[in-house]
Design an enzyme around this catalytic site. Sequence first.
Site, short mmCIF file in Angstrom:
data_model
loop_
_atom_site.label_atom_id
_atom_site.label_comp_id
_atom_site.label_asym_id
_atom_site.label_seq_id
_atom_site.Cartn_x
_atom_site.Cartn_y
_atom_site.Cartn_z
N ILE A 42 52.31 34.28 -0.17
CA ILE A 42 53.11 34.15 0.83
C ILE A 42 52.85 35.01 2.33
O ILE A 42 53.32 34.77 3.35
CB ILE A 42 54.79 34.36 0.37
N LYS A 43 52.05 35.87 1.94
CA LYS A 43 51.85 37.02 2.93
C LYS A 43 50.94 36.27 4.13
O LYS A 43 50.83 36.86 5.23
CB LYS A 43 51.07 38.31 2.35
N ASP A 44 50.27 34.96 4.02
CA ASP A 44 49.69 34.34 5.12
C ASP A 44 50.60 34.17 6.22
O ASP A 44 50.13 34.20 7.32
CB ASP A 44 48.99 33.02 4.68
#
Length: 453
Positions: A42-44
């Site tokens: 999700i950090k993208d």
Amino acid sequence: MWYNNILETIGNTPLVKLNTITKNVPGTILAKIETTNPGNSIKDRMAIKMIDDAEKSGKLKPGGTIIEGTSGNTGMGLAMAAIVKGYKCIFTTTDKQSKEKVDALRAFGAEVIVCPTNVEPEDPRSYYSVSSRLEREVPNSWKPNQYDNLANSQAHYEQTGPEIWEQTEGKITHLVVGVGTGGTISGTGKYLKEKNPNIQIWGIDTYGSVFKKYKETGIFDKDEIYPYITEGIGEDFLPANVNFDVIDLFEKVTDKDAALMTRDIARKEGIFVGNSAGAAIGGLIQLKDKLKPEDVVVVIFHDHGSRYMGKMYNEDWLRERGFLQDEKLTAKSILAKKETTEIVTLDATKSVLEAINTIKSMNISQIPVTQQGMIVGKIAESDILSALLENPGLKSAAISEIMTATFPFVDLNTSIDKISSLINKENSAVLVEDESGKIEIITQYDIINAISG
């Protein structure tokens, strides 16, 4: 249709119903599978948002260096964007992070500096402090500071929240998220509460972190802080991205429950996810009495299981921490099935002839060698034969002259798989210290006996 670069594929991740692992939890439980992002987490989403904002404000200039403290996933998103946009990356991380995460960052050409976990955030050795120092020292550098950079929350307000709202057709009643930087839960939660103020936002915390007590009492309790194993959630400070007004409650999950639940998600749902997903499902199950059959719960699955192969997905790692008990045979259970016999040893000063006589009389092939009571090596029939063929006069020599390295030592929780892999041509046995401190030996015969028994 094609994309102009890999960054355009970020987002629009699937929502998948969980059918087995949450069968005793009321309501419809849906997992937001963030592993389908190109960096597998999700950090993208927030990595690219932070870079875009920094470019617009002029903080990040062409050819610059991105410096960040990261547990791995944010670094992956930043490194991916840096390649496409022409930046360099230096990341600081902690020694509790999985080797796979560090290796993945280096695979993208980033420089990674590993710092100690068990120090205060203000300590000059902490990964926060080291990244801040590097930002001051490296020319044309920029530190995103994912903890306090509100572009983190904003990315989820703009993307993750609207996606969940549309995918559930506005029927979502609860959002369950592991909380680390706080960006995912705060941004997504803010958007959803604007759509429907009755939606409950539940944050998953870990023991050793300050979030739950701070939410409930307003007290930042340093006595609550201690090292923990769970990755990606919990903190020992209060990041600006954690919006406590948006989060309705926090639930703490133990390291053990988070680790075992992570494995269960893969085994029961066929979804290969990381440690924070296990914590999130563990927390949801603990909170199940607060749910009704008509509820629609969305749980964020943050990252991919491949980053945890040496940890949560490794049985020996779990056993070493006492998280797995006798699911498979271990050294302890093999010893329990073995006939109690006194281990035969020879002092290093004994002669080779004495070793030959002991081997013959005891009908054994290898003997541990001791020096002042400590096991320092071993002597085998094959060692004696080789030595005597070369020099028959060695019969009267001390066995210390021809002994070889000692048998490998294992602990009581070591699995049968690991023990078997250690027994080979060079080692016909392993040594283990039992609960009373006595040294025992496990041979191939003992393993066969334990399996067949």
